[in-house]
Write a protein that holds these residues in place. Structure first.
Motif, PDB file in Angstrom:
ATOM      1  N   SER A 132       0.831  -1.214   0.000  1.00 13.65           N
ATOM      2  CA  SER A 132       0.000   0.000   0.000  1.00 13.65           C
ATOM      3  C   SER A 132       0.863   1.262   0.000  1.00 13.65           C
ATOM      4  CB  SER A 132      -0.922  -0.006   1.222  1.00 13.65           C
ATOM      5  OG  SER A 132      -1.809  -1.091   1.174  1.00 13.65           O
ATOM      6  N   GLY A 133       1.920   1.246   0.819  1.00 12.27           N
ATOM      7  CA  GLY A 133       2.811   2.430   0.883  1.00 12.27           C
ATOM      8  C   GLY A 133       3.473   2.707  -0.449  1.00 12.27           C
ATOM      9  N   ASN A 134       3.988   1.697  -1.079  1.00 12.88           N
ATOM     10  CA  ASN A 134       4.659   1.883  -2.371  1.00 12.88           C
ATOM     11  C   ASN A 134       3.679   2.320  -3.449  1.00 12.88           C
ATOM     12  OD1 ASN A 134       7.582   1.201  -2.078  1.00 12.88           O
ATOM     13  ND2 ASN A 134       6.703  -0.683  -1.210  1.00 12.88           N
ATOM     14  N   LEU A 135       2.442   1.808  -3.353  1.00 14.04           N
ATOM     15  CA  LEU A 135       1.443   2.237  -4.328  1.00 14.04           C
ATOM     16  C   LEU A 135       1.106   3.717  -4.152  1.00 14.04           C
ATOM     17  CD1 LEU A 135      -0.985  -0.841  -4.355  1.00 14.04           C
ATOM     18  CD2 LEU A 135       0.511  -0.086  -6.206  1.00 14.04           C
ATOM     19  N   GLU A 136       1.019   4.156  -2.911  1.00 16.33           N
ATOM     20  CA  GLU A 136       0.735   5.570  -2.646  1.00 16.33           C
ATOM     21  C   GLU A 136       1.876   6.449  -3.163  1.00 16.33           C
ATOM     22  OE1 GLU A 136      -0.059   6.047   1.482  1.00 16.33           O
ATOM     23  OE2 GLU A 136      -1.978   4.964   1.411  1.00 16.33           O
TER      24      GLU A 136
ATOM     25  N   GLY B  28      -5.830   4.737 -12.404  1.00 21.61           N
ATOM     26  CA  GLY B  28      -7.004   3.916 -12.052  1.00 21.61           C
ATOM     27  C   GLY B  28      -6.616   2.523 -11.593  1.00 21.61           C
ATOM     28  N   ASN B  29      -5.622   1.919 -12.230  1.00 19.57           N
ATOM     29  CA  ASN B  29      -5.171   0.573 -11.838  1.00 19.57           C
ATOM     30  C   ASN B  29      -4.559   0.568 -10.449  1.00 19.57           C
ATOM     31  OD1 ASN B  29      -6.024  -0.415 -14.309  1.00 19.57           O
ATOM     32  ND2 ASN B  29      -4.029  -0.125 -15.275  1.00 19.57           N
ATOM     33  N   ILE B  30      -3.780   1.664 -10.194  1.00 21.67           N
ATOM     34  CA  ILE B  30      -3.119   1.742  -8.880  1.00 21.67           C
ATOM     35  C   ILE B  30      -4.156   1.912  -7.779  1.00 21.67           C
ATOM     36  CG2 ILE B  30      -1.589   3.149  -7.455  1.00 21.67           C
ATOM     37  CD1 ILE B  30       0.111   3.636  -9.927  1.00 21.67           C
ATOM     38  N   ILE B  31      -5.200   2.730  -8.049  1.00 25.19           N
ATOM     39  CA  ILE B  31      -6.247   2.943  -7.030  1.00 25.19           C
ATOM     40  C   ILE B  31      -6.976   1.627  -6.729  1.00 25.19           C
ATOM     41  CG2 ILE B  31      -8.465   4.064  -6.609  1.00 25.19           C
ATOM     42  CD1 ILE B  31      -7.355   6.498  -8.136  1.00 25.19           C
ATOM     43  N   GLU B  32      -7.284   0.841  -7.772  1.00 28.72           N
ATOM     44  CA  GLU B  32      -7.946  -0.450  -7.560  1.00 28.72           C
ATOM     45  C   GLU B  32      -7.060  -1.413  -6.777  1.00 28.72           C
ATOM     46  OE1 GLU B  32     -11.036  -1.380  -8.163  1.00 28.72           O
ATOM     47  OE2 GLU B  32     -11.429   0.685  -8.835  1.00 28.72           O
ATOM     48  N   ALA B  33      -5.737  -1.340  -7.078  1.00 26.13           N
ATOM     49  CA  ALA B  33      -4.801  -2.201  -6.345  1.00 26.13           C
ATOM     50  C   ALA B  33      -4.747  -1.815  -4.883  1.00 26.13           C
ATOM     51  CB  ALA B  33      -3.417  -2.117  -6.987  1.00 26.13           C
ATOM     52  N   MET B  34      -4.814  -0.495  -4.599  1.00 29.98           N
ATOM     53  CA  MET B  34      -4.784  -0.031  -3.213  1.00 29.98           C
ATOM     54  C   MET B  34      -6.050  -0.481  -2.475  1.00 29.98           C
ATOM     55  SD  MET B  34      -3.213   3.806  -3.748  1.00 29.98           S
ATOM     56  CE  MET B  34      -3.377   4.237  -2.023  1.00 29.98           C
ATOM     57  N   LYS B  35      -7.221  -0.441  -3.171  1.00 31.78           N
ATOM     58  CA  LYS B  35      -8.458  -0.915  -2.545  1.00 31.78           C
ATOM     59  C   LYS B  35      -8.362  -2.405  -2.197  1.00 31.78           C
ATOM     60  CE  LYS B  35     -11.666   2.310  -4.809  1.00 31.78           C
ATOM     61  NZ  LYS B  35     -12.803   2.411  -5.754  1.00 31.78           N
ATOM     62  N   ALA B  36      -7.822  -3.190  -3.145  1.00 33.34           N
ATOM     63  CA  ALA B  36      -7.681  -4.628  -2.894  1.00 33.34           C
ATOM     64  C   ALA B  36      -6.746  -4.898  -1.731  1.00 33.34           C
ATOM     65  CB  ALA B  36      -7.181  -5.323  -4.154  1.00 33.34           C
ATOM     66  N   ALA B  37      -5.677  -4.079  -1.634  1.00 40.19           N
ATOM     67  CA  ALA B  37      -4.729  -4.255  -0.531  1.00 40.19           C
ATOM     68  C   ALA B  37      -5.389  -3.977   0.804  1.00 40.19           C
ATOM     69  CB  ALA B  37      -3.515  -3.350  -0.743  1.00 40.19           C
TER      70      ALA B  37
END
Length: 695
Positions: free
Chosen positions: A474-478, A492-501
C-alpha cells in the motif's frame, strides 16, 4: 308294493343259482316276499365267488348251468370246510330218480322239481333252515360241553398238581421258618441299631442288646418300663399321638430324642411298624443313633452360613450354577439387589434360550453383540472343565444402562470328580471403563486443542506477516501514485490495487481477531447502556420490514472488553439475524441480563468453545433472537468455522470474528436454532470485578 319293504328284519340270506333269467326272477320274488334276503347268480363260477365273499344261510342250486353243473358246484362246496355245512337244495326240470340220488349223494339236502309251487319251496326252505339252526345250536352246545369237560379235567389236574406243590411248599416253608427265626434272632441280638418291641399301650415287651447299650439300662430294667420313660419330657407327650398315627398307617419314620439313664439326651431316627407279637398287636421300633450326623450337620450349617455371609458381603456379582448344564443359576445378595430380583430366582441364559424361564439378563460382548448361553464364562468353564479368567463383557439393563464387568468362572466337582456346576465372580469395572473412555476423550480433545493452537499460531504469524507485506504494498502504491502525472492511464489501476490491498488487510485483521491475537485496549463497558445507545444506529441499518424489540435490564452490567469489538460483535449478530429474515417481515429481539453461572444450562444449547470452563460466578448475557429461516442441526456446529457460509455472497468470517472477540475476553457463545423456526445467539461474558449491579 314289495312285501320285503314292509319288514324291518330278514329270515335269512339265500343264494339262488339259476341260469334261466325268468326262473331266477320268479324265485327271487317269491323269496323276497317271504322276507328273505336274496343273492342271485346265473352261473356256477359267479356263485362260487359270491359264496367266498360272504356265506349264505342256504343255497338254491340249479343242476344244469352253462359253465359247470350244479352237482360240480355242490361237490366243490362240500370239499371246503368253510362251506361244507351250508344247506343246498337242488332245482331241476328233470325228474329222473338217478339224478336225484346223485344230487343227494354229493351233499344236497333236498330236490325240487320244476314247475314248483311257491308254498312248497318256502316250506322246504323253512324246514331246512330250521334244521340248520338246530344243528348249529347242537354243535355249539356240544362244543361248549366238550370245552367244559376239558376245562374241568384241566382244573382237576391243576388242583392235584397244586396240592402236591402246596404240601412241598409247606415243608419247605416250615424249614425256612425255623431257619428264618434263627436268623432274625441273630439279627435282633447283633443289630447295630437299637430294636425295641412294645405293645399298643407303650409297655416294652422286648429289647436287643444295642438298646440296652444305647439307653444305659439292663434288659430287665427296660422290660419293666414304658417307651415314654426313655424319651425326653417333650417327646413323651407325643407318644400316644404317634401310636395312633402308626396304627392308622402301619409304618412311620420320624426323628426324636431319647433320654439315657444318666440323663444324657440322644438324637435318633425311629422307624416303627405294626407287628404281631405272641398273637397280639405290637410295635417294633428301630432306633438309629444320629448324634454324629447331627454334629456334622451343625458343622455344615455353620460353614454354609459363613460361606453365604462371605458371598453376600462381596461387592461383586457372584453367580452359582447348581447343575452340570447351568440350567439353574442364582446370585448373591449383591446380584439380587443390583438387578432387583428375588433370592433363589433362576436367571440362567441356557434355560431362557430353552424357553423354560421368561427372565434373563442381556450379556453383551465388547463389540456390542449378544452372547449365546454356551459362550458365557460359567458355561465355558463347564465345557472346558477348567477355570476361565479375565473375560470382559457387559450387562445391558432394561433401562438401557450398560454395566461393564470382568469375570472369572470355575467348575465345581463332586466327590467322584464329575462336574456338578460352576461359580462365577464378576467385578463391576464400569467406573474404570468410563474413566478410560473419559481419558481417551480428554486425550483426543487435548490433541485437537494442541493442533488448533499450533494452527492458530501459524495462522496468526501468517496474518501478521501478510499484513506487514500489504502495508509495504500500500505504501509503495501511494508513493507511485504521487509521482504519476494526473492524466496517467495507470492511476485507475493503482487505485484499484490499493483498494484490494486494504480489503486483504481487513481480512488479515479479521483473522487476527478470530484468533484472539488483535491488540486492543481493554475498557469497562456497561453492556445495558451500550445496547440502548446503539439501537437507533442498528434500526436505521435494517430494512423497513424488520423491527427490533428489546428486553434490556435497567441494572448496570459491566464487563471488561473493548467498545469497538463489542460493537463489532453486535453488528455481526444483528446482520446475521437480518439476513436470516430476508425480504419478509420479521422481528429481531435484543436482550441483556445478568445470570448466575449455576443457572446456565449448557445442555440446552450448542456452545463454543466446547471445552469452556466457567471462570466467574455471574455473567452478562447478550441475546439476539430472530424470526428468520433458522439453521439446520448439521450446520449449527459449523457456524463458527472460518469461511463457512450458507450465503451466496458471504465470506464466512462474521461469526468466527464474534467467537474470537468473545473468547479473548473470557466468554463463550451459545446457539439455539431450528430449521424454519428462527435462531437465538447468546454471548456470555464474565462480569468485571469492578462491577456492581445497581438498580
Amino acid at each position: 308294493m314289495n312285501i320285503a319293504e314292509d319288514h324291518t328284519y330278514s329270515q335269512g340270506e339265500i343264494l339262488v343259482v339259476e341260469d334261466n333269467i325268468s326262473d331266477l326272477k320268479l324265485m327271487s320274488e317269491i323269496l323276497k316276499n317271504a322276507n328273505y334276503k336274496v343273492r342271485p347268480a346265473n352261473d356256477g363260477e359267479l356263485a362260487l365267488r359270491s359264496i367266498s365273499s360272504k356265506l349264505p344261510d342256504l343255497i338254491l342250486l340249479d343242476i344244469n348251468l352253462p359253465d359247470m353243473s350244479g352237482i360240480n358246484v355242490c361237490r366243490q362246496l362240500k370239499l371246503n370246510p368253510a362251506t361244507q355245512d351250508i344247506p343246498i337244495i337242488f332245482i331241476s326240470a328233470m325228474n329222473e330218480t338217478d339224478l336225484k340220488v346223485k344230487a343227494l349223494e354229493e351233499g344236497g339236502i333236498d330236490y325240487i322239481t320244476k314247475p314248483f309251487q311257491s308254498s312248497e319251496v318256502l316250506a322246504r326252505i323253512r324246514t331246512h333252515l330250521k334244521m340248520r339252526q338246530l344243528q348249529q345250536k347242537i354243535e355249539a352246545q356240544t362244543k361248549e360241553l366238550m370245552a367244559e369237560i376239558k376245562e374241568r379235567k384241566r382244573i382237576e389236574e391243576e388242583l392235584e398238581k397244586h396240592q402236591k406243590e402246596l404240601e412241598k411248599l409247606i415243608e419247605e416253608r416250615t424249614a425256612k421258618l425255623k431257619e428264618s427265626e434263627e436268623k432274625y434272632r441273630l439279627l435282633f441280638e447283633n443289630a447295630n441299631d437299637g430294636i425295641l418291641i412294645h405293645d399298643t399301650k407303650s409297655q416294652i415287651l422286648a429289647v436287643n442288646p444295642m438298646s440296652c447299650q444305647l439307653l444305659g439300662y439292663d434288659n430287665s430294667e427296660l422290660i419293666s418300663m414304658k417307651v415314654s420313660q426313655v424319651k425326653t419330657s417333650d417327646e413323651a407327650q407325643r407318644e400316644s399321638e404317634l401310636i395312633d398315627h402308626l396304627i392308622e398307617n402301619g409304618h412311620i419314620k420320624f426323628e426324636t430324642k431319647l433320654q439315657r439313664k444318666d440323663g444324657l439326651e440322644i438324637p435318633i431316627v425311629v422307624s416303627a411298624r405294626c407287628i404281631n407279637w405272641n398273637n397280639e398287636p405290637a410295635v417294633m421300633s428301630i432306633y438309629h443313633d444320629i448324634t454324629e450326623r447331627k454334629k456334622s450337620e451343625e458343622i455344615l450349617r455353620q460353614r454354609t452360613e459363613e460361606l453365604e455371609t462371605v458371598l453376600d458381603a462381596i461387592p461383586a456379582f457372584v453367580w452359582i450354577g447348581t447343575d452340570p448344564e447351568c440350567r439353574f443359576i442364582k446370585g448373591n445378595r449383591y446380584v439380587n439387589e443390583f438387578f432387583h430380583i428375588m433370592p433363589e430366582m433362576n436367571v440362567s441364559q441356557t434355560s431362557f434360550e430353552e424357553k423354560k424361564i421368561s427372565f434373563s439378563i442381556t450379556h453383551l460382548k465388547p463389540d456390542g453383540t449378544k452372547y449365546q448361553a454356551k459362550e458365557l464364562p460359567m458355561q465355558q468353564s463347564i465345557a472346558l472343565g477348567q477355570e476361565v479368567r479375565d473375560q470382559e463383557f457387559s450387562y445391558l439393563l432394561p433401562n438401557g444402562r450398560q454395566v461393564f464387568v470382568l469375570g472369572n468362572a470355575v467348575p465345581l466337582f463332586d466327590a467322584k470328580g464329575r462336574i456338578r456346576g460352576s461359580v462365577g465372580v464378576f467385578l463391576d469395572i464400569t467406573e474404570k471403563k468410563q474413566a478410560e473412555i473419559k481419558q481417551k476423550e480428554l486425550e483426543a480433545v487435548n490433541l485437537r486443542l494442541q493442533k488448533a493452537q499450533s494452527l492458530g499460531q501459524m495462522a496468526g504469524g501468517i496474518a501478521h506477516l501478510f499484513n506487514n507485506y500489504l502495508c509495504a504494498v500500500s505504501g509503495n502504491l501511494e508513493l507511485a501514485l504521487e509521482d504519476l502525472p494526473e492524466d496517467s492511464f495507470v492511476i485507475g489501476n493503482i487505485i484499484e490495487a490499493m483498494k484490494a490491498a486494504r480489503l486483504c488487510s481487513n481480512v488479515s485483521v479479521s483473522m487476527l481477531t478470530y484468533l484472539g491475537q488483535s491488540i486492543v485496549k481493554p475498557e469497562l463497558i456497561d453492556i445495558s447502556e451500550f445496547c440502548r445507545s446503539s439501537l437507533t444506529h442498528f434500526q436505521s441499518s435494517l430494512h423497513n420490514n424488520i423491527t427490533i424489540a428489546t428486553d434490556i435490564t435497567d441494572a448496570q452490567i459491566t464487563v471488561r472488553a473493548n467498545t469497538a469489538q463489542i460493537r463489532q460483535v453486535l453488528t455481526h449478530l444483528i446482520n446475521n439475524a437480518s439476513e436470516s429474515i430476508g425480504n419478509g417481515k420479521g422481528t429481531i429481539k435484543l436482550s441483556v441480563k445478568a445470570i448466575s453461572a449455576s443457572n446456565i444450562d449448557i445442555s440446552k444449547f450448542y456452545i463454543v468453545p466446547d471445552d469452556y470452563r466457567f471462570s466467574s460466578d455471574i455473567y452478562a448475557c447478550l441475546e439476539v433472537t430472530d424470526t428468520g429461516c433458522g439453521i439446520s442441526a448439521e450446520n449449527v456446529c459449523k457456524l463458527f468455522d472460518p469461511f463457512f457460509t450458507t450465503k451466496f455472497a458471504g465470506r464466512g468470517l462474521g461469526l468466527p470474528i464474534v467467537l474470537g472477540i468473545v473468547k479473548s475476553w473470557g466468554g463463550m457463545v451459545g446457539v439455539v436454532s431450528e430449521k424454519d423456526h428462527g435462531s437465538t445467539f447468546m454471548v456470555f461474558l464474565p462480569l468485571s470485578d469492578d462491577n456492581s449491579i445497581r438498580q
